[in-house]
Design a protein around this motif. Structure first.
Motif, PDB file in Angstrom:
ATOM      1  N   ASP A  99       0.825  -1.209   0.000  1.00 11.49           N
ATOM      2  CA  ASP A  99       0.000   0.000   0.000  1.00 11.49           C
ATOM      3  C   ASP A  99       0.859   1.259   0.000  1.00 11.49           C
ATOM      4  OD1 ASP A  99      -2.399  -1.293  -0.078  1.00 11.49           O
ATOM      5  OD2 ASP A  99      -2.730  -1.262   2.082  1.00 11.49           O
ATOM      6  N   GLU A 100       1.955   1.241   0.738  1.00  8.86           N
ATOM      7  CA  GLU A 100       2.829   2.412   0.797  1.00  8.86           C
ATOM      8  C   GLU A 100       3.525   2.667  -0.530  1.00  8.86           C
ATOM      9  OE1 GLU A 100       4.530   2.788   5.270  1.00  8.86           O
ATOM     10  OE2 GLU A 100       5.036   0.924   4.234  1.00  8.86           O
ATOM     11  N   VAL A 101       3.752   1.612  -1.287  1.00 11.88           N
ATOM     12  CA  VAL A 101       4.452   1.732  -2.568  1.00 11.88           C
ATOM     13  C   VAL A 101       3.488   2.095  -3.700  1.00 11.88           C
ATOM     14  CG1 VAL A 101       5.868   0.538  -4.282  1.00 11.88           C
ATOM     15  CG2 VAL A 101       6.229   0.115  -1.835  1.00 11.88           C
ATOM     16  N   PHE A 102       2.363   1.349  -3.789  1.00 11.93           N
ATOM     17  CA  PHE A 102       1.455   1.524  -4.923  1.00 11.93           C
ATOM     18  C   PHE A 102       0.129   2.176  -4.559  1.00 11.93           C
ATOM     19  CE2 PHE A 102       3.863  -2.433  -6.102  1.00 11.93           C
ATOM     20  CZ  PHE A 102       4.625  -1.856  -7.101  1.00 11.93           C
ATOM     21  N   GLY A 103      -0.082   2.463  -3.288  1.00 14.85           N
ATOM     22  CA  GLY A 103      -1.369   2.982  -2.850  1.00 14.85           C
ATOM     23  C   GLY A 103      -1.653   4.381  -3.340  1.00 14.85           C
ATOM     24  N   THR A 104      -2.900   4.796  -3.187  1.00 13.10           N
ATOM     25  CA  THR A 104      -3.333   6.113  -3.656  1.00 13.10           C
ATOM     26  C   THR A 104      -3.741   6.995  -2.476  1.00 13.10           C
ATOM     27  OG1 THR A 104      -5.575   5.242  -3.977  1.00 13.10           O
ATOM     28  CG2 THR A 104      -4.100   5.242  -5.876  1.00 13.10           C
ATOM     29  N   ALA A 105      -3.132   6.756  -1.322  1.00 16.93           N
ATOM     30  CA  ALA A 105      -3.428   7.587  -0.163  1.00 16.93           C
ATOM     31  C   ALA A 105      -2.856   8.987  -0.373  1.00 16.93           C
ATOM     32  CB  ALA A 105      -2.839   6.953   1.100  1.00 16.93           C
ATOM     33  N   ARG A 106      -3.129   9.880   0.581  1.00 18.40           N
ATOM     34  CA  ARG A 106      -2.673  11.255   0.435  1.00 18.40           C
ATOM     35  C   ARG A 106      -1.167  11.383   0.594  1.00 18.40           C
ATOM     36  NH1 ARG A 106      -7.313  14.577   3.867  1.00 18.40           N
ATOM     37  NH2 ARG A 106      -9.065  14.075   2.502  1.00 18.40           N
ATOM     38  N   ASP A 107      -0.550  10.414   1.257  1.00 20.19           N
ATOM     39  CA  ASP A 107       0.890  10.475   1.440  1.00 20.19           C
ATOM     40  C   ASP A 107       1.606  10.249   0.112  1.00 20.19           C
ATOM     41  OD1 ASP A 107       0.571  10.890   4.152  1.00 20.19           O
ATOM     42  OD2 ASP A 107       0.642   8.750   4.621  1.00 20.19           O
ATOM     43  N   LEU A 108       2.802  10.764   0.024  1.00 20.38           N
ATOM     44  CA  LEU A 108       3.612  10.578  -1.167  1.00 20.38           C
ATOM     45  C   LEU A 108       3.966   9.099  -1.320  1.00 20.38           C
ATOM     46  CD1 LEU A 108       5.145  12.412  -3.298  1.00 20.38           C
ATOM     47  CD2 LEU A 108       7.161  12.071  -1.841  1.00 20.38           C
ATOM     48  N   PRO A 109       3.726   8.494  -2.500  1.00 19.93           N
ATOM     49  CA  PRO A 109       4.092   7.087  -2.674  1.00 19.93           C
ATOM     50  C   PRO A 109       5.595   6.896  -2.536  1.00 19.93           C
ATOM     51  CG  PRO A 109       3.519   8.092  -4.789  1.00 19.93           C
ATOM     52  CD  PRO A 109       3.142   9.070  -3.728  1.00 19.93           C
ATOM     53  N   LYS A 110       5.982   5.786  -1.915  1.00 18.59           N
ATOM     54  CA  LYS A 110       7.405   5.548  -1.681  1.00 18.59           C
ATOM     55  C   LYS A 110       8.176   5.314  -2.965  1.00 18.59           C
ATOM     56  CE  LYS A 110       7.322   3.979   3.117  1.00 18.59           C
ATOM     57  NZ  LYS A 110       8.165   5.103   3.562  1.00 18.59           N
ATOM     58  N   ASN A 111       7.485   4.913  -4.022  1.00 14.85           N
ATOM     59  CA  ASN A 111       8.171   4.673  -5.293  1.00 14.85           C
ATOM     60  C   ASN A 111       8.100   5.899  -6.212  1.00 14.85           C
ATOM     61  OD1 ASN A 111       5.478   4.619  -6.007  1.00 14.85           O
ATOM     62  ND2 ASN A 111       5.607   2.745  -7.231  1.00 14.85           N
ATOM     63  N   TYR A 112       8.008   7.080  -5.606  1.00 24.63           N
ATOM     64  CA  TYR A 112       7.965   8.313  -6.392  1.00 24.63           C
ATOM     65  C   TYR A 112       9.122   8.340  -7.392  1.00 24.63           C
ATOM     66  CZ  TYR A 112       7.869  13.286  -7.573  1.00 24.63           C
ATOM     67  OH  TYR A 112       7.815  14.482  -8.258  1.00 24.63           O
ATOM     68  N   VAL A 113       8.811   8.669  -8.624  1.00 24.77           N
ATOM     69  CA  VAL A 113       9.817   8.700  -9.684  1.00 24.77           C
ATOM     70  C   VAL A 113      10.219  10.143  -9.974  1.00 24.77           C
ATOM     71  CG1 VAL A 113      10.279   8.223 -12.115  1.00 24.77           C
ATOM     72  CG2 VAL A 113       8.991   6.572 -10.738  1.00 24.77           C
ATOM     73  N   TRP A 114      11.501  10.391  -9.869  1.00 23.66           N
ATOM     74  CA  TRP A 114      12.049  11.703 -10.202  1.00 23.66           C
ATOM     75  C   TRP A 114      12.144  11.797 -11.720  1.00 23.66           C
ATOM     76  CZ3 TRP A 114      13.820  16.047  -7.498  1.00 23.66           C
ATOM     77  CH2 TRP A 114      14.571  16.948  -8.249  1.00 23.66           C
ATOM     78  N   ARG A 115      11.341  12.679 -12.300  1.00 21.02           N
ATOM     79  CA  ARG A 115      11.363  12.885 -13.754  1.00 21.02           C
ATOM     80  C   ARG A 115      12.090  14.199 -14.026  1.00 21.02           C
ATOM     81  NH1 ARG A 115       5.241  12.980 -15.242  1.00 21.02           N
ATOM     82  NH2 ARG A 115       5.054  13.742 -13.089  1.00 21.02           N
ATOM     83  N   SER A 116      13.238  14.122 -14.664  1.00 16.76           N
ATOM     84  CA  SER A 116      14.040  15.334 -14.875  1.00 16.76           C
ATOM     85  C   SER A 116      13.264  16.381 -15.660  1.00 16.76           C
ATOM     86  CB  SER A 116      15.345  14.994 -15.594  1.00 16.76           C
ATOM     87  OG  SER A 116      15.090  14.385 -16.854  1.00 16.76           O
ATOM     88  N   HIS A 117      12.433  15.939 -16.607  1.00 15.96           N
ATOM     89  CA  HIS A 117      11.684  16.890 -17.421  1.00 15.96           C
ATOM     90  C   HIS A 117      10.538  17.528 -16.636  1.00 15.96           C
ATOM     91  CE1 HIS A 117       9.892  12.901 -17.932  1.00 15.96           C
ATOM     92  NE2 HIS A 117       8.740  13.500 -18.124  1.00 15.96           N
ATOM     93  N   VAL A 118      10.285  17.061 -15.432  1.00 24.72           N
ATOM     94  CA  VAL A 118       9.229  17.624 -14.587  1.00 24.72           C
ATOM     95  C   VAL A 118       9.822  18.214 -13.305  1.00 24.72           C
ATOM     96  CG1 VAL A 118       7.130  17.137 -13.270  1.00 24.72           C
ATOM     97  CG2 VAL A 118       7.487  16.052 -15.498  1.00 24.72           C
ATOM     98  N   ASP A 119      10.475  17.371 -12.503  1.00 31.70           N
ATOM     99  CA  ASP A 119      10.978  17.812 -11.198  1.00 31.70           C
ATOM    100  C   ASP A 119      12.041  18.902 -11.316  1.00 31.70           C
ATOM    101  OD1 ASP A 119      10.061  15.625  -8.845  1.00 31.70           O
ATOM    102  OD2 ASP A 119      10.000  14.879 -10.892  1.00 31.70           O
ATOM    103  N   GLU A 120      12.970  18.727 -12.236  1.00 30.01           N
ATOM    104  CA  GLU A 120      14.026  19.740 -12.384  1.00 30.01           C
ATOM    105  C   GLU A 120      13.456  21.063 -12.869  1.00 30.01           C
ATOM    106  OE1 GLU A 120      17.253  18.340 -14.715  1.00 30.01           O
ATOM    107  OE2 GLU A 120      17.734  16.668 -13.369  1.00 30.01           O
ATOM    108  N   THR A 121      12.477  20.995 -13.759  1.00 33.42           N
ATOM    109  CA  THR A 121      11.829  22.219 -14.225  1.00 33.42           C
ATOM    110  C   THR A 121      11.116  22.916 -13.077  1.00 33.42           C
ATOM    111  OG1 THR A 121      11.497  21.237 -16.418  1.00 33.42           O
ATOM    112  CG2 THR A 121      10.177  23.175 -15.875  1.00 33.42           C
ATOM    113  N   PHE A 122      10.455  22.134 -12.237  1.00 30.04           N
ATOM    114  CA  PHE A 122       9.718  22.673 -11.093  1.00 30.04           C
ATOM    115  C   PHE A 122      10.667  23.365 -10.110  1.00 30.04           C
ATOM    116  CE2 PHE A 122       7.711  21.960  -6.844  1.00 30.04           C
ATOM    117  CZ  PHE A 122       6.572  22.730  -7.036  1.00 30.04           C
ATOM    118  N   ILE A 123      11.730  22.673  -9.726  1.00 27.76           N
ATOM    119  CA  ILE A 123      12.679  23.232  -8.761  1.00 27.76           C
ATOM    120  C   ILE A 123      13.372  24.463  -9.326  1.00 27.76           C
ATOM    121  CG2 ILE A 123      14.846  22.779  -7.550  1.00 27.76           C
ATOM    122  CD1 ILE A 123      13.924  19.894  -7.232  1.00 27.76           C
ATOM    123  N   SER A 124      13.728  24.404 -10.595  1.00 29.04           N
ATOM    124  CA  SER A 124      14.372  25.557 -11.234  1.00 29.04           C
ATOM    125  C   SER A 124      13.454  26.766 -11.232  1.00 29.04           C
ATOM    126  CB  SER A 124      14.767  25.201 -12.675  1.00 29.04           C
ATOM    127  OG  SER A 124      15.278  26.321 -13.356  1.00 29.04           O
TER     128      SER A 124
END
Length: 425
Positions: free
Chosen positions: A11-36
């Protein structure tokens, strides 16, 4: 494997709860753009389809102390947005006897001791000033924020639910916030184009950065598989991984759901003490079909209630808007379906075809989000890109679900079967 990792549940890995999923994928085309974007002091627009990672992006890259959040309502105008911001900061509001230049009542601001992180002395000093302001004024709101030394990001969720005129008005306000202060807004909405707000106010060019959270590449899904396998000490079959990427078509919510189901069928509920192979021989097509069937109630409601429109009309355009959504191949929606193409399809079948003008159709398309909100269809399924005059499906699950349904039955749900001489199977 660390002790923490060995306690991870499915559930912690694939669940849809409000918490951030543990298998969060860092997408450079998304996360880096956001942080920048955050580091540059510009406003940030985070957009994309439903359940594609917009909220997780914020939760991954910001702490709860970094921002305040407000969630928009369809009935809001600029004043209501500003009032919600001030309340999130910690202010309490009450009507004043003074009037604004437009004749509306100003509001008084006070702060309760338990409502903010401010010291008792600061609260006392702010309340002694008897703050009074015009909620429509950016300058007044900035003055109130400065009084309490506010310095966090302001997140505005579900911006797409605001009527278009209010979106345009707030686009003007964003320019003022950028020029008059260092306050930065993070606007979150369900739409697919990058330039939604700059189309409302071209002066925002250079003052905002758009982040498209919708795009999930195959490499991103592969990373999701790899991190999930490591966390649970499992190994998905290659056939399963290929099938998930083929049939889920970038819908990360569905990917998570399918992976969870595969684990459950294998009796995997948490980290495995010894490596376990999962999903070998699993009919991925049938599993996805079963998962999507769980959405049947929501999509059935969408078709039935959207087709009715706001009220009975002679042309019944809202049910005819559903005609191409039900019958056209998925490829026609890749970049949005042009309104002119929709009209050509509708005119061929509509009993009052000569009366279906492009202006009437666009008038109806302009209100598709409003209609979905009125019918309490959440998340929304479709939206209209007025700048490009294209209808877009922002809930990818709808197209996937549609593939497993009989089109004649869907046309019946939309009340189109009689006009099209369709006999449900």
């Amino acid at each position: 494997m660390s002790e923490v990792s060995s306690n991870v549940s499915v559930d912690e890995v694939f669940g849809t709860a409000r918490d951030l999923p543990k298998n969060y994928v860092w997408r450079s085309h998304v996360d880096e753009t956001f942080i920048s974007a955050l580091s540059k002091g510009t406003h940030v627009i985070v957009h994309g389809g439903s359940k594609q990672g917009k909220t997780s992006l914020r939760k991954k890259n910001l702490t709860e102390n970094d921002y305040i959040t407000i969630t928009c309502s369809r009935s809001w105008g600029i004043a209501e947005i500003h009032e919600a911001i001030l309340k999130a900061v910690g202010y309490q509001t009450s009507a004043s006897e003074s009037l604004t230049s437009s004749g509306k009542a100003k509001i008084n601001l006070t702060i309760g001791l338990g409502d903010t992180e401010l010291s008792a002395e600061t609260v006392k000093q702010v309340n002694k000033k008897h703050l009074e302001l015009d909620l429509a004024s950016v300058n007044d709101v900035l003055r109130a924020l400065d009084e309490v030394g506010f310095n966090k990001f302001i997140v505005i969720e579900e911006f797409h639910y605001l009527v278009e005129a209010v979106q345009a008005d707030f686009s003007q306000a964003l320019k003022a916030y950028h020029e008059l202060s260092k306050h930065c807004f993070i606007i979150v909405g369900v739409w697919l184009e990058d330039d939604r707000l700059t189309a409302h106010n071209n002066d925002l060019v250079g003052r905002i950065i758009s982040v498209n959270a919708d795009l999930w590449q195959d490499a991103d899904i592969d990373e999701l598989f790899a991190s999930s396998e490591k966390m649970l000490n499992i190994r998905f079959s290659q056939e399963f991984k290929d099938g998930v990427k083929k049939y889920c078509k970038g819908n990360v919510f569905l990917v998570q759901q399918v992976c969870m189901k595969a684990c459950e069928l294998q009796g995997v509920h948490r980290y495995q003490e010894s490596l376990k192979n999962v999903a070998h021989g699993l009919d991925i097509y049938e599993e996805i079909k079963r998962i999507l069937q769980m959405q049947t109630g929501r999509y059935t409601k969408f078709l039935m209630e959207f087709s009715v429109g706001f009220a009975p009309t002679e042309l019944e355009l809202y049910k005819w808007i559903l005609f191409p959504l039900i019958t056209l191949e998925e490829k026609h929606f890749d970049n949005g379906l042009p309104a002119q193409a929709m009209r050509r399809m509708i005119v061929e079948k509509h009993p009052l075809s000569k009366q279906v003008s492009i202006l009437k159709l666009i008038g109806a398309l302009d209100r598709v989000v409003s209609l979905q909100q009125e019918k309490n269809i959440r998340p929304i399924v479709i939206e209209f890109d007025k700048n490009r005059s294209r209808l877009k499906i922002v809930d990818k699950g709808f197209l996937l679900w549609r593939e497993f349904q009989d089109s004649s039955y869907l046309l019946e749900l939309a009340d189109l079967a009689a006009e099209l001489d369709v006999v449900p199977s």
